[in-house]
Scaffold this motif. Structure first.
Motif, PDB file in Angstrom:
ATOM      1  N   ARG A  69       3.260  38.260  63.395  1.00  0.00           N
ATOM      2  CA  ARG A  69       2.441  39.148  64.219  1.00  0.00           C
ATOM      3  C   ARG A  69       1.490  39.996  63.373  1.00  0.00           C
ATOM      4  NH1 ARG A  69       7.475  38.873  67.026  1.00  0.00           N
ATOM      5  NH2 ARG A  69       7.121  37.983  69.102  1.00  0.00           N
ATOM      6  N   ALA A  70       1.758  40.080  62.065  1.00  0.00           N
ATOM      7  CA  ALA A  70       0.889  40.853  61.170  1.00  0.00           C
ATOM      8  C   ALA A  70      -0.231  40.003  60.567  1.00  0.00           C
ATOM      9  CB  ALA A  70       1.732  41.473  60.047  1.00  0.00           C
ATOM     10  N   ARG A  71      -0.277  38.714  60.906  1.00  0.00           N
ATOM     11  CA  ARG A  71      -1.356  37.871  60.394  1.00  0.00           C
ATOM     12  C   ARG A  71      -2.711  38.456  60.806  1.00  0.00           C
ATOM     13  NH1 ARG A  71      -0.651  32.118  59.647  1.00  0.00           N
ATOM     14  NH2 ARG A  71      -2.565  31.901  60.880  1.00  0.00           N
ATOM     15  N   THR A  72      -3.684  38.359  59.924  1.00  0.00           N
ATOM     16  CA  THR A  72      -5.013  38.909  60.214  1.00  0.00           C
ATOM     17  C   THR A  72      -5.916  37.897  60.902  1.00  0.00           C
ATOM     18  OG1 THR A  72      -5.748  38.318  57.988  1.00  0.00           O
ATOM     19  CG2 THR A  72      -4.912  40.560  58.328  1.00  0.00           C
ATOM     20  N   THR A  73      -5.516  36.625  60.899  1.00  0.00           N
ATOM     21  CA  THR A  73      -6.264  35.586  61.607  1.00  0.00           C
ATOM     22  C   THR A  73      -5.336  34.927  62.618  1.00  0.00           C
ATOM     23  OG1 THR A  73      -5.710  33.931  59.924  1.00  0.00           O
ATOM     24  CG2 THR A  73      -7.778  35.126  59.647  1.00  0.00           C
ATOM     25  N   GLY A  74      -5.913  34.403  63.707  1.00  0.00           N
ATOM     26  CA  GLY A  74      -5.109  33.753  64.721  1.00  0.00           C
ATOM     27  C   GLY A  74      -4.514  32.445  64.241  1.00  0.00           C
ATOM     28  N   PRO A  75      -3.351  32.111  64.773  1.00  0.00           N
ATOM     29  CA  PRO A  75      -2.547  32.850  65.748  1.00  0.00           C
ATOM     30  C   PRO A  75      -1.881  34.065  65.106  1.00  0.00           C
ATOM     31  CG  PRO A  75      -1.337  30.922  65.015  1.00  0.00           C
ATOM     32  CD  PRO A  75      -2.693  30.826  64.380  1.00  0.00           C
ATOM     33  N   ARG A  76      -1.744  35.142  65.885  1.00  0.00           N
ATOM     34  CA  ARG A  76      -1.206  36.399  65.364  1.00  0.00           C
ATOM     35  C   ARG A  76      -0.716  37.251  66.532  1.00  0.00           C
ATOM     36  NH1 ARG A  76      -4.996  39.927  66.956  1.00  0.00           N
ATOM     37  NH2 ARG A  76      -7.171  39.219  67.138  1.00  0.00           N
TER      38      ARG A  76
END
Length: 456
Positions: free
Chosen positions: A397-404
């Motif tokens: 969920r902390a990814r800066t690009t999708g999926p996030r």
């Protein structure tokens, strides 16, 4: 911590015990609750039930981090704490802040935009656990969790997600304190509807039930899990009595506590809520006025095939419980991301897709090969949708690009192992251990990965 509870208000003495047993059986960690014969000064005093008390010891025994946030009896789950429950933050006992609770309550409230409600559900809830708990408590007709006894735990220092803690479930299995004859097992205008607790069934509602019922994908999850629970423990109408799990559980408990229940009645008198009803009559009502009528109510009245009722979610309509999941129905492993652009390997993931027109219950399914993961009880993949499987759902969920995070995506985990950049095979196994799907990906190692070898 633990307590001895008197269950004499229930003429059968069994309802809370049945709730906790039922939830444990479907995979919801629940309090212990077992009968004990209590003596005082060498003389019989009462039939009591030994029950652990909601708190750190209990949540740790359930497999959760005891440092997490624990809220007891949040009532309707209102942001302004004005619920009819006895709202209490138990843990951490040195932290009076309710910021995390308010984030959840405001996010799922009925006045929030649907996108906000969806993002809150998929970013803040352990969705399989919540679905499993709500499906189980609805079968048990646990009425008090809608307006008072809903209790919540958040894994603050782990995945950050919220889960339900079963609590104080004695007003269940058709029992209405204040008197009900016959027991309410099929009265949709009151509390018998499979989707009771959401605002669409009328009357009082709980915001957690409401958002699950209102979102099309989570309503699919809830209804599919309700059907799985029917087939697992309730069994279809016409099942021979000797093979019925619920009835034989009640009979076994009745035989276990029967002598003490009679002594308890003789010493303390009848339940003030059930007149002069005997123990035997209370057990008989449980079997004949609740379990069997409710079995037919869920299997037949609220079946998706019952065209006598218009499909819908109000108290006069069919909930639309689906048919038994076909044995050959299976999702597919769609894709993997083995080299996250962030360079953080905790951001890797794999994706499963369900191309069928049916929601699929993946409880007990497994991933094997490159990574290992068992899908938790209550994991349901809606029709024509995807689920992301991650080694670290908080990092996903902390990814800066999708999926996030913030995109309303269904994410589960954590899996063990790592997706190799050199390519591997992933295998999806059904609960019988049979291969349902495989994906072999070629990989694309970087120059450094091509040259790196660990020899010792």
């Amino acid at each position: 911590k633990s307590a001895l509870l008197a269950e004499y208000l229930d003429p059968a003495y069994l309802r809370k015990n049945l709730c906790f047993w039922f939830l444990d059986a479907i995979g919801v960690p629940s309090p212990f609750h077992y009968p004990v014969r209590v003596h005082l000064n060498g003389q019989f005093y009462q039939l009591a039930f030994h029950n652990d008390v909601i708190g750190q010891e209990q949540v740790e025994r359930m497999g959760y981090d005891p440092r997490g946030a624990l809220y007891k009896a949040v009532g309707n789950l209102t942001p302004d704490f004005s619920s009819t429950g006895v709202f209490q933050k138990l843990e951490p006992d040195n932290d009076a802040s309710r910021t995390d609770y308010l984030q959840l309550a405001n996010g799922i409230r009925e006045t929030s935009p649907l996108t906000t409600r969806r993002n809150t559900v998929f970013d803040l809830l352990d969705v399989p656990q919540v679905i499993n708990h709500l499906a189980g408590t609805r079968w048990c007709a646990e009425n008090d969790d809608v307006w008072a006894n809903m209790s919540l735990y958040r894994d603050t220092f782990g995945d950050g997600l919220w889960r339900n803690i079963p609590f104080d479930m004695n007003a269940s299995w058709g029992q209405l304190y204040g008197g009900s004859n016959p027991l309410e097992a099929t009265v949709d205008g009151s509390k018998s509807h499979p989707l009771y607790g959401g605002s669409s069934t009328g009357g009082n509602f709980n915001r957690l039930y409401d958002v699950i019922v209102r979102l099309p994908e989570t309503r699919q999850m809830l209804l599919r899990r309700q059907r799985s629970i029917l087939d697992l423990l309730v069994q279809p109408p016409g099942t021979p009595f000797e093979k019925r799990i619920l009835e034989n559980r009640v009979i076994a408990l009745t035989n276990l506590i029967g002598p003490e229940a009679l002594l308890d009645r003789a010493k303390w008198g009848s339940s003030p809520w059930a007149g002069n009803k005997t123990f035997a009559a209370g057990v008989g009502d449980l079997l004949n006025q609740f379990i069997e009528p409710r079995r037919r109510h869920w299997y037949l009245t609220h079946s998706i095939t019952n065209t006598a009722r218009t499909l819908g979610i109000n108290n006069f309509n069919n909930a639309g419980i689906p048919l038994t999941q076909p044995e050959d129905a299976a999702p597919e492993i769609l894709d993997v991301e083995f080299n996250p652009v962030s360079g953080n390997q905790a951001h890797e993931f794999l994706v499963l897709t369900n191309r069928s027109g049916l929601a699929l219950d993946l409880s007990g399914w497994k991933l094997d090969g490159a990574v290992k993961f068992t899908f938790h009880p209550g994991t349901v993949l809606p029709s024509n949708s995807v689920v992301y499987v991650s080694p670290d759902v908080r990092q996903f969920r902390a990814r800066t690009t999708g999926p996030r995070g913030g995109q309303g995506l269904f994410v589960v985990g954590p899996y063990s192992g790592q997706l190799s950049a050199r390519g591997e095979t992933l295998t999806l196994l059904n609960p019988r251990g049979k291969t349902a799907h495989q994906l072999t990906y070629a990989g694309d190692p970087s120059a450094a990965q091509r040259g790196l070898r660990i020899t010792e």
